[in-house]
Structures are given as C-alpha cells and as structure tokens.
Design an enzyme around this catalytic site. Structure first.
Site, PDB file in Angstrom:
ATOM      1  N   SER A 149       0.776  -1.214  -0.125  1.00  0.00           N
ATOM      2  CA  SER A 149       0.073  -0.038  -0.029  1.00  0.00           C
ATOM      3  C   SER A 149       0.684   1.075   0.110  1.00  0.00           C
ATOM      4  O   SER A 149       0.222   2.342  -0.331  1.00  0.00           O
ATOM      5  CB  SER A 149      -0.821  -0.024   1.399  1.00  0.00           C
ATOM      6  N   TYR A 150       2.141   1.137   0.341  1.00  0.00           N
ATOM      7  CA  TYR A 150       2.819   2.479   0.389  1.00  0.00           C
ATOM      8  C   TYR A 150       3.074   3.060  -1.088  1.00  0.00           C
ATOM      9  O   TYR A 150       3.415   2.559  -2.123  1.00  0.00           O
ATOM     10  CB  TYR A 150       4.239   2.164   0.730  1.00  0.00           C
ATOM     11  N   SER A 151       2.546   4.275  -0.993  1.00  0.00           N
ATOM     12  CA  SER A 151       2.441   5.008  -2.278  1.00  0.00           C
ATOM     13  C   SER A 151       1.828   4.374  -3.424  1.00  0.00           C
ATOM     14  O   SER A 151       2.330   4.298  -4.810  1.00  0.00           O
ATOM     15  CB  SER A 151       3.825   5.724  -2.654  1.00  0.00           C
ATOM     16  N   ALA A 152       0.697   3.685  -3.137  1.00  0.00           N
ATOM     17  CA  ALA A 152       0.003   2.814  -4.095  1.00  0.00           C
ATOM     18  C   ALA A 152       0.669   1.985  -4.926  1.00  0.00           C
ATOM     19  O   ALA A 152       0.590   1.868  -6.013  1.00  0.00           O
ATOM     20  CB  ALA A 152      -0.918   3.820  -4.998  1.00  0.00           C
ATOM     21  N   GLY A 153       1.794   1.266  -4.430  1.00  0.00           N
ATOM     22  CA  GLY A 153       2.575   0.229  -4.705  1.00  0.00           C
ATOM     23  C   GLY A 153       4.001   0.855  -5.390  1.00  0.00           C
ATOM     24  O   GLY A 153       4.856  -0.108  -5.665  1.00  0.00           O
TER      25      GLY A 153
END
Length: 323
Positions: free
Chosen positions: A60-64
């Site tokens: 999920s970090y920065s939408a992948g």
C-alpha cells in the site's frame, strides 16, 4: 554492522532495517512527503554500503510505487540472495468491499502484485499489516502457509495487534501444522512503550523477533517538540499517536544527546536497540545522515543512569497505532 537471527528462524538480518514508506512517487497514494525514485536510490545504495541488508515495504505504500522503486534499486546494486526483502498485505487501495483485508482472495491477489512490482519471484518476509476482524484467522493463516509452500515467500510475520490476537494466531498455526509467524512489527519507542506489558514478553517466550516501526516516534524524538517538518505537517496518522505530555521524554533525550555531543536520533534509537525483545528497528530515512545516525546507534551504549533518565517520565497510555 551486526547480523542476528530474526526470532528463532534461520533468517539473518542487520540490526537496522530500512523502512521504505519514505520512497514513493509523489502523487501516488496518500503521502505527500515521499521521495521520488531519483532521490530514493542513493539512500538505498548507501544502506547497502553500511551493511544494512533488511528492507521493509508494503503493497500500500504510495499505491505500490514504493515496492517498484525498492525492487528496481536493489536489482541494480545488489545480489538478490544477499538482501532480505519484506513487504506487507492488508491495505491495498481497491474499492470496497475489497479495499483491505486478509481473506484468501486478498492474499493470493496481493502477493502476486507485490512480486510483480518488486521484480522478484519471492519475498523473504511476508507480513500481515493489521489484524482483520472480518476474516477467520484460520483462513488467513492457511493462505499464508500456501504462499510459503508455493515458494512466493520464505517466512511470514505480523504487525500491530493485541497480544491475545497474536497468541491465538500462533496457537492456530501450531495446531494445524501451518507456517508460523517469525516476527512482530509493532509500534514501539520511548513515547509508546505499551508493548512491554504483554506483546514483548509473549514474543520473547515464543521466540518471535520484534522489528518496531516508528522507533523515533515519527521523528518527534529527534527534534524540539514544537518544531515541524514537511512530513509532520501533513502526516494525519502520525498526528494521532503522540500528545503534549510526551514533551518531557523528548527533553530527556535532548539532554543526554547534548551532554554526549551526538544527534538525538542516536540516543533514542540506542535505547530501542537496548531492549531484549528487539531484533531490528525499522527506520525511515530521508537523507544519508539519517542512515548514518541509525548505524551509529548500533554501537552506542547508554549507561544505567541514562536509561533511567529516559524511562522515568513515561506514563501509561492507551495503545495506539492499530489503525
């Protein structure tokens, strides 16, 4: 750099883990303070130069895009077998009803997405990012066991839950002969020590490695209490974690750092590394100096009086960080 086993597993990790939430293309995801790839790569390369082999990210970090940046950077400068790549599953950014969770459907979908973004055929440590109250733990654990048996993950870990939940998960795994959690990634630092009551004794007893997130309290332990940064001014989640009552602890860190003539980050992190349950704190670095301070903390020894001064102002508080 020293290397230690993660829990009672055979996985050897550096005493510092580089947290990769800092890395991500601006405009992707919810964090405005992340570093784009050209600024992230030198930090990742320097981490390897200092001996750090343990890199922690999440789907999920920065939408992948964190996984994408970390994967490309490590492929360019490191042998895959020389690094430990950890990622997490729970949040994923999809639309309801599949925006989060630890169902078999979610886990099987998200492991493949993480491997694609990281550009590898396996991760070394696959962690559940939170407890999922909507999915039976048996379903989650069997799916994780199948991920390991399929060769897509070498080990599994957990993060941020109550000790009774973690004890239940360990029991269910043992009862069914499924792959067991080897690590707990929890919220632990001088401003939040509630994990010392139940979670850390449980981990010590069960041979589980502890890899705390936010060991510097979102940077609060590294600067004057009233100062702000680009991250702190936009970090909605971080704003829920600490209160003005914590100022006295920050002042205690500052006093010891000033007396020794070293950065506050080294003092705060050395205290975390001193704790018997802790294997490798996960530090977020936006600069090379942040990394160097973290590495220096691994050899800093605080005396008994300094430890007492750091711990004395702490008062019990509600557990936070499970959201």
């Amino acid at each position: 750099m020293d290397y230690v086993n993660l829990g009672t597993s055979g996985l050897r990790v550096s005493r510092i883990s580089l947290g990769c939430m800092t890395f991500g293309e601006p405009g992707r995801g919810t964090h405005e303070w992340t570093l784009p790839e050209e600024q992230s790569r030198p930090i990742i390369a320097h981490a390897l130069e200092t001996g750090i082999n343990f890199f922690d990210t999440a789907n999920s970090y920065s939408a992948g895009s964190s996984e994408e940046i970390v994967g490309r950077a490590l492929r360019d400068v490191a042998d895959r077998d020389d690094v430990v790549i950890a990622t997490k599953v729970f949040h994923n950014g999809r639309k309801a009803p599949y925006e989060r969770g630890l169902s078999r459907k979610a886990i099987m979908t998200e492991i493949d997405g993480s491997l694609r973004r990281l550009g590898t055929d396996h991760v070394d440590l696959y962690q559940i990012h939170r407890w999922d109250p909507l999915t039976p733990i048996e379903e989650t654990l069997e799916a994780l066991h199948d991920v390991v048996k399929a060769g897509k993950a070498r080990y599994i870990g957990a993060s941020s839950m109550y000790a009774w939940q973690f004890a239940k998960a360990l029991h269910v795994s043992e009862r069914n002969g499924w792959t067991r959690f080897i690590s707990m990634q929890d919220h632990y630092n001088l401003l939040h020590r509630e994990e010392e009551r139940e979670m850390h004794p449980l981990c010590l007893d069960e041979g589980v490695g502890v890899i705390p997130w936010s060991p510097l309290a979102r940077g609060r332990l590294t600067r004057d209490w009233d100062s702000t940064t680009e991250r702190s001014s936009t970090d909605a989640f971080g704003s829920t974690l600490y209160t003005d009552d914590d100022r006295t602890i920050v002042d205690a860190v500052a006093a010891i750092a000033d007396r020794r003539g070293i950065p506050r980050a080294q003092v705060a992190l050395a205290w975390v590394l001193h704790q018997a349950a802790v294997t490798a704190p996960i530090i977020g670095a936006r600069t090379i100096s942040h990394l160097d301070d973290a590495v220096a903390a691994t050899t800093l020894r605080l005396d008994d009086d300094e430890i007492a001064a750091l711990e004395a102002p702490y008062r019990p508080r509600p557990v936070v960080g499970f959201g």
